[in-house]
Enzyme design. Structure first.
Site, PDB file in Angstrom:
ATOM      1  N   ASP A 172      -9.097  -4.536  -5.961  1.00  0.00           N
ATOM      2  CA  ASP A 172      -8.660  -3.722  -4.819  1.00  0.00           C
ATOM      3  C   ASP A 172      -9.752  -2.725  -4.469  1.00  0.00           C
ATOM      4  O   ASP A 172     -10.198  -1.946  -5.313  1.00  0.00           O
ATOM      5  CB  ASP A 172      -7.364  -2.988  -5.198  1.00  0.00           C
TER       6      ASP A 172
ATOM      7  N   HIS B  81      -7.489  -5.396  -1.470  1.00  0.00           N
ATOM      8  CA  HIS B  81      -6.277  -4.669  -1.102  1.00  0.00           C
ATOM      9  C   HIS B  81      -5.295  -5.580  -0.363  1.00  0.00           C
ATOM     10  O   HIS B  81      -4.087  -5.526  -0.578  1.00  0.00           O
ATOM     11  CB  HIS B  81      -6.648  -3.468  -0.242  1.00  0.00           C
TER      12      HIS B  81
ATOM     13  N   SER C 201       0.827  -1.196   0.000  1.00  0.00           N
ATOM     14  CA  SER C 201       0.000   0.000   0.000  1.00  0.00           C
ATOM     15  C   SER C 201       0.872   1.260   0.000  1.00  0.00           C
ATOM     16  O   SER C 201       1.609   1.501  -0.956  1.00  0.00           O
ATOM     17  CB  SER C 201      -0.953  -0.037   1.204  1.00  0.00           C
TER      18      SER C 201
END
Length: 810
Positions: free
Chosen positions: A737, A771, A664
């Site tokens: 995601d 994610h 991330s």
């Protein structure tokens, strides 16, 4: 004789076949030593009954098969819905339950249904029963458990709607459950139109409102119909003994439903149209109302419009954080902005705390005003005790005030005041009574606090008691220096007995019963060590300073059987954080006394392949909150260099063989480090964002928009420097995601940019993954990709001197 044209076609066909075979290699598995750890059991979670006599041990399933993730999915209003079961598409669940008696440690293994997916486990306040949901392929079931026998039963006539809201809540009578049902009369789902009936239209005029980058939004009138169909529930009261359901009110989209302590009133939040195509459902218009137990409207708290004009770091202007006061039969408390919800407005007070009690016929009374933004409230279980927190965003400063709601006008007392990121001075969190209202547990003039106990030596969790008269705290328990032990629950109101969860570098996590002022502990569980092969891993917290004097740290992990003095290929794994001052930026996080456990797509698996790992290598970005990112690139490069230099100085790292990785915002960091330095041989960037012009209304803690700070957005976007990345970079991204700002297109475009400039880059897109990655096949493949990439480009890379000589020869 074959023509040149025919020859070219043949070559092209071979190349295409080769490319397809390379792309379609199937899911891969990492080495056996990695799989052995990945397949090991994990320590069960614990849920203590409100009466403190029983413990439910829940065995979770961390990595379900990809078949679970491949179930039908509707992406609507920021949610992911499984239409077959009328539930969230994916959610954490347990696959096994054990009931343990705290008094003697005896156990009853609960006979859960085959293929169980257990969630929303909830005790009745009298501790006699527990309820839970079980999600099956075509419905969500409601089950009731008997704490005396451990027997469970399915209320077969009940079909729960768990898509949104509070699907399961015990009422104060301990006999009745407030649930959300799939409406029995709703009919078939809206059919997808074969021909559009209208264009998909949006309009805005003269009403500014920043829009974050959200995923899974509504896109058409048909989407609206689907969302309304699957999110609509029928409230009902279910008798836990008979299973009889009594409907309450009309079917609607219930965002939240909470019973009052008296059991005669319900606080109900319903979503309503018009829906938004730019925001998830949390911003949709809503009515907040008080009903009686039969569904009749008693009082309308608020009718809130679409929250599409909330400023960055701002709040709505209407009532928010609306809650029942636990010590009163039916009294509401809520916050309301005094600054139009805009943090840039200069006002003496930002929020007002208001209250109104049944029969809700008068005007709300003001309890308290906060100078800065209201950020939380805790209620005592006796009298008018309340703790209210406010937050100064300019200083990142949080304060807690205590006052008596039964004595309006009495000055509030300041209890705690600190930088929100100051872990060393964190007083901990208040201990609440384990019932549905969760009030602060009070014992005379004492309340209790538990915390991580951060210190320069690492975390040492604690249990304190705070005197409400003197505001002085006393320590009841602190984890020993050679272990890591957290307080799970108090077994008595005076905290003379409590349950802990203890682990150390040589012992796997287990639950214990402790007595205050007694160094001995009684084992409540005796789980065997599922991964004894990890006990040979060595770790230590290492501190050092970067060039500007800011202290940094990392947790150094060394592989099993490490030979002292050997320089190893090294993985630096990090996630940058912003700070207002160097002193808090330099604080230590974590503990070297925890048992090493490795799960999911963890970078710690590199330890089993002979790497050293610098875990959580701090990358502090220090400065004024408004402009801190102006020097983002310079600060992370400085931090990375300091980490490598320190590890090399210690003799554990080969500075010529260091890779960097992150997930991330850590992926964003990774790409920037490769673009702006030559410190690393290769990088792994997972689920990242690389072009900040695609997140124009801010990112992470950045407050300025693209139009206010265009140079900054370009400077920190590694996409703009793709031609400068001359180290191999592996990018991994979930195809679905759902995280704000990290759309899959970020990785796809970054791959194209690097490829277009001749960079060495690989992009792995994971079907059905979000994610974070959860599917077993996905996890295995990610680990295979990560290990293979660094083995090739870090561990077995030629020395930089040889590469330079080779390049010069060319």
């Amino acid at each position: 004789m074959r023509s040149k044209y025919g020859f070219r076609l043949a070559v092209l066909a071979v190349l295409l076949i080769a490319d397809v075979s390379f792309a379609q290699q199937g899911y891969k598995k990492p080495p056996k030593e990695v799989l052995d750890i990945l397949n090991a059991p994990i320590t069960p979670g614990a849920s203590v009954s409100p009466t403190r006599d029983n413990l439910l041990l829940l065995t979770s399933r961390l990595n379900p098969p990809l078949a679970d993730l491949s179930q039908p999915m509707l992406r609507l209003a920021g949610r992911r819905i499984n239409p077959a079961s009328n539930s969230p598409h994916r959610f954490p669940y347990a696959i096994g339950m054990t009931l343990k008696r705290i008094a003697d440690g005896s156990e009853i293994k609960i006979d859960v249904p085959p293929g169980a997916k257990i969630s929303s486990v909830d005790w009745s306040d009298d501790g006699k029963h527990f309820a839970f949901l079980n999600t099956t392929p075509n419905r969500v079931e409601l089950w009731i458990g008997d704490a005396a026998t451990g027997k469970i039963r399915n209320l077969k006539a009940i079909a729960i709607n768990s898509v949104i809201g509070s699907p399961l809540t015990w009422m104060p009578d301990n006999r009745t459950l407030l649930v959300q049902l799939v409406p029995t009369t709703r009919g078939a789902a809206p059919a997808t139109p074969t021909v559009p009936t209208e264009p998909n239209t949006q309009e805005s005029s003269g009403r500014p409102g920043p829009v974050r980058t959200f995923e899974d939004l509504l896109k058409s009138p048909h989407d609206e119909s689907l969302f309304e169909y699957y999110a609509t529930s029928q409230l009902a009261l279910v008798d836990a003994a008979s299973g009889r359901a009594t409907n309450i009110g009309q079917a609607a989209i219930y965002q939240d439903v909470n019973p009052a302590p008296d059991g005669q009133h319900l606080l109900v939040t319903r979503l309503k149209k018009p829906f938004s195509y730019l925001f998830p459902d949390f911003a949709f218009p809503k009515d907040v109302e008080v009903w009686d137990a039969k569904g009749k409207l008693v009082y309308k708290v608020a009718s809130l419009p679409l929250a599409d004009q909330v400023p960055i770091d701002g709040v709505i202007t209407g009532p928010r954080a609306i809650r029942w006061r636990p010590s009163e039969p039916a009294t509401l408390v809520w916050a309301k902005a005094l600054d139009d919800g805009n943090p840039k407005n200069k006002v003496p007070h930002r929020d007002s705390i208001l209250t109104l009690k049944a029969p809700f016929s008068g005007q709300p009374a003001e309890l308290f005003k906060t100078e800065h933004r209201f950020s939380g409230i805790f209620f005592g279980e006796k009298g008018g005790l309340m703790f209210v927190a406010d937050y100064d965003r300019d200083k990142r400063w949080v304060r807690y005030f205590m006052f008596d709601a039964d004595k309006p006008g009495t000055p509030a007392k300041l209890v705690w005041s600190r930088n929100q990121q100051d872990r060393y001075n964190d007083p901990g969190s208040v201990v609440t009574r384990p019932n549905n209202q969760r009030p602060i547990l009070q014992n005379g003039d004492w309340i209790y606090l538990t915390g991580a106990g951060a210190s320069p030596e690492g975390d040492r969790p604690f249990l304190d008691r705070l005197n409400l008269q003197t505001l002085k705290s006393e320590r009841i328990f602190r984890s020993e220096a050679n272990s890591y032990e957290i307080v799970v629950a108090l077994l008595s109101d005076d905290a003379s007995k409590f349950i802990t969860r203890r682990e150390s570098p040589t012992e796997t996590p287990n639950y214990f019963i402790r007595s205050a002022n007694d160094t001995n502990a009684r084992a409540l569980t005796q789980f065997p060590d599922p991964t004894p092969q990890l006990r040979g891993i060595k770790k230590q917290i290492v501190t050092y300073k970067r060039a500007d004097g800011v202290q940094c740290s990392f947790t150094l992990y060394l592989p099993p059987n490490y030979k002292e003095g050997t320089r190893l290929p090294t993985v630096v794994w990090a996630y940058p954080l912003e700070f207002t001052d160097a002193s808090t930026a330099g604080q230590i996080t974590g503990s070297r006394q925890r048992a090493t456990s490795i799960a999911g797509p963890s970078h710690l698996f590199f330890l089993l392949e002979g790497y050293a790992v610098l875990d959580n290598a701090t990358m502090p970005v220090v400065g004024d909150p408004e402009t801190v990112n102006n020097t983002y690139v310079e600060q992370i490069v400085m931090s990375a260099k300091a980490a490598i230099d320190k590890a090399a100085e210690m003799g554990v790292t080969d500075p010529d063989r260091v890779g960097v990785g992150g997930h991330s915002y850590g992926a964003f960091m990774t790409a920037n480090l490769l673009a702006h330095s030559d410190l690393f041989r290769a990088g792994i960037a997972r689920s990242g964002a690389y072009n900040r012009t695609l997140t124009p209304f801010g990112f992470q803690s950045e407050r300025r928009t693209l139009w206010e700070a265009p140079e900054l957005y370009l400077k920190v976007s590694p996409f703009m420097y793709a031609r400068k990345i001359n180290e191999p970079m592996l990018m991994i991204h979930g195809e679905v995601d759902d995280n704000s700002g990290t759309f899959p297109i970020q990785s796809e475009r970054m791959y194209q940019a690097m490829k277009g400039h001749g960079g060495t880059v690989r992009l792995v897109m994971l079907p059905h993954e979000s994610h974070g990655y959860t599917g077993r096949e996905s996890i295995e493949h990610v680990l295979y990709e990560m290990i293979s990439w660094f083995d090739k480009y870090v561990k077995n890379a030629p020395s930089k001197a040889k590469e330079t000589t080779s390049a010069q020869a060319k």
